[in-house]
Design a protein around this motif. Structure first.
Motif, PDB file in Angstrom:
ATOM      1  N   TYR A   1     -18.042  23.178 -67.128  1.00 28.75           N
ATOM      2  CA  TYR A   1     -17.979  23.425 -68.561  1.00 28.75           C
ATOM      3  C   TYR A   1     -18.338  22.137 -69.294  1.00 28.75           C
ATOM      4  O   TYR A   1     -17.954  21.054 -68.877  1.00 28.75           O
ATOM      5  N   VAL A   2     -19.062  22.267 -70.397  1.00 26.30           N
ATOM      6  CA  VAL A   2     -19.445  21.118 -71.209  1.00 26.30           C
ATOM      7  C   VAL A   2     -19.063  21.418 -72.648  1.00 26.30           C
ATOM      8  O   VAL A   2     -19.634  22.310 -73.274  1.00 26.30           O
ATOM      9  N   ASN A   3     -18.067  20.679 -73.176  1.00 18.99           N
ATOM     10  CA  ASN A   3     -17.685  20.821 -74.582  1.00 18.99           C
ATOM     11  C   ASN A   3     -18.658  20.011 -75.407  1.00 18.99           C
ATOM     12  O   ASN A   3     -18.749  18.796 -75.258  1.00 18.99           O
ATOM     13  N   LYS A   4     -19.387  20.657 -76.278  1.00 18.92           N
ATOM     14  CA  LYS A   4     -20.428  19.984 -77.058  1.00 18.92           C
ATOM     15  C   LYS A   4     -19.903  19.308 -78.325  1.00 18.92           C
ATOM     16  O   LYS A   4     -20.575  18.466 -78.892  1.00 18.92           O
ATOM     17  N   GLU A   5     -18.721  19.680 -78.792  1.00 23.20           N
ATOM     18  CA  GLU A   5     -18.265  19.178 -80.089  1.00 23.20           C
ATOM     19  C   GLU A   5     -17.084  18.222 -80.023  1.00 23.20           C
ATOM     20  O   GLU A   5     -16.801  17.538 -80.990  1.00 23.20           O
ATOM     21  N   SER A   6     -16.359  18.189 -78.923  1.00 22.08           N
ATOM     22  CA  SER A   6     -15.239  17.250 -78.809  1.00 22.08           C
ATOM     23  C   SER A   6     -14.799  17.145 -77.358  1.00 22.08           C
ATOM     24  O   SER A   6     -15.086  18.007 -76.544  1.00 22.08           O
ATOM     25  N   GLY A   7     -14.097  16.073 -77.071  1.00 19.73           N
ATOM     26  CA  GLY A   7     -13.522  15.903 -75.747  1.00 19.73           C
ATOM     27  C   GLY A   7     -12.170  16.598 -75.674  1.00 19.73           C
ATOM     28  O   GLY A   7     -11.734  17.256 -76.620  1.00 19.73           O
ATOM     29  N   LEU A   8     -11.516  16.461 -74.528  1.00 16.16           N
ATOM     30  CA  LEU A   8     -10.181  17.002 -74.392  1.00 16.16           C
ATOM     31  C   LEU A   8      -9.393  16.168 -73.406  1.00 16.16           C
ATOM     32  O   LEU A   8      -9.976  15.508 -72.532  1.00 16.16           O
ATOM     33  N   ALA A   9      -8.085  16.184 -73.564  1.00 19.01           N
ATOM     34  CA  ALA A   9      -7.184  15.516 -72.634  1.00 19.01           C
ATOM     35  C   ALA A   9      -6.450  16.593 -71.865  1.00 19.01           C
ATOM     36  O   ALA A   9      -6.089  17.632 -72.417  1.00 19.01           O
ATOM     37  N   VAL A  10      -6.253  16.368 -70.582  1.00 18.56           N
ATOM     38  CA  VAL A  10      -5.587  17.351 -69.738  1.00 18.56           C
ATOM     39  C   VAL A  10      -4.578  16.633 -68.850  1.00 18.56           C
ATOM     40  O   VAL A  10      -4.793  15.484 -68.460  1.00 18.56           O
ATOM     41  N   SER A  11      -3.463  17.322 -68.569  1.00 18.67           N
ATOM     42  CA  SER A  11      -2.409  16.733 -67.759  1.00 18.67           C
ATOM     43  C   SER A  11      -1.768  17.816 -66.899  1.00 18.67           C
ATOM     44  O   SER A  11      -1.613  18.960 -67.331  1.00 18.67           O
ATOM     45  N   LEU A  12      -1.378  17.432 -65.692  1.00 12.76           N
ATOM     46  CA  LEU A  12      -0.759  18.339 -64.729  1.00 12.76           C
ATOM     47  C   LEU A  12       0.727  18.468 -65.021  1.00 12.76           C
ATOM     48  O   LEU A  12       1.435  17.466 -65.139  1.00 12.76           O
TER      49      LEU A  12
ATOM     50  N   ILE B   1     -11.508  13.907 -70.916  1.00 14.41           N
ATOM     51  CA  ILE B   1     -12.858  14.371 -70.603  1.00 14.41           C
ATOM     52  C   ILE B   1     -13.674  14.274 -71.893  1.00 14.41           C
ATOM     53  O   ILE B   1     -13.432  15.018 -72.842  1.00 14.41           O
ATOM     54  N   PRO B   2     -14.625  13.331 -71.944  1.00 14.23           N
ATOM     55  CA  PRO B   2     -15.409  13.157 -73.173  1.00 14.23           C
ATOM     56  C   PRO B   2     -16.316  14.357 -73.444  1.00 14.23           C
ATOM     57  O   PRO B   2     -16.658  15.124 -72.538  1.00 14.23           O
ATOM     58  N   GLU B   3     -16.700  14.512 -74.711  1.00 11.53           N
ATOM     59  CA  GLU B   3     -17.642  15.583 -75.044  1.00 11.53           C
ATOM     60  C   GLU B   3     -18.947  15.345 -74.292  1.00 11.53           C
ATOM     61  O   GLU B   3     -19.274  14.217 -73.917  1.00 11.53           O
ATOM     62  N   ASN B   4     -19.654  16.411 -74.022  1.00  9.95           N
ATOM     63  CA  ASN B   4     -20.951  16.404 -73.339  1.00  9.95           C
ATOM     64  C   ASN B   4     -20.887  16.013 -71.865  1.00  9.95           C
ATOM     65  O   ASN B   4     -21.915  15.737 -71.262  1.00  9.95           O
TER      66      ASN B   4
END
Length: 138
Positions: A43-54, A86-89
């Motif tokens: 998956y590639v987010n084109k407009e913003s990054g996201l943070a993820v945690s377990l 995870i940065p955008e793009n």
């Protein structure tokens, strides 16, 4: 200060739980789509990054190399108490064991923002499967 609201969701899939003007918290629970044998793309987010945690369970973050190079697929076992940005793009996916739960913080328009799927070729899928199987055995 007491607990204001308790949010719990055990259903499989992705569930926004707290949406604000500039961000949202999303609960991500294991689903069959997150099994290593069902991963077909990043998956590639084109407009913003996201943070993820377990939160619980075992998960492996799959990311393409910096600069969007699929030739350098990285598989990183996620560690509880660590946040991954995870940065955008940049292409990513997550492999999860049954019962795994994550949370992410992202744009409040995560479900409507432009997300592309970048297909993986056989060589990349083989690398991912080999690395995931190795990590889950250890």
């Amino acid at each position: 200060m007491g607990l204001i609201e308790k949010i719990s969701n055990d259903k499989t899939g992705v569930h926004p739980v707290l949406v604000k003007d500039s961000w949202q918290v999303v609960k991500v629970n294991y689903s069959k789509e997150n099994e290593v044998g069902n991963i077909r793309s990043l998956y590639v987010n084109k407009e913003s990054g996201l943070a993820v945690s377990l939160l619980t369970g075992r998960a492996i973050l799959i990311m393409e190399g910096v600069g969007g190079h699929l030739a350098s697929i990285q598989t990183t076992p996620m560690v509880r108490g660590t946040s991954y940005f995870i940065p955008e793009n940049l292409g990513y996916n997550i492999v999860m064991d049954k019962g795994t739960e994550l949370f992410s913080v992202e744009s409040p328009h995560g479900s409507t923002m432009k997300v592309l799927k970048r297909p993986l070729d056989k060589k990349e899928l083989d690398i991912i499967k080999r690395n995931v199987i190795k990590e889950f055995k250890s």
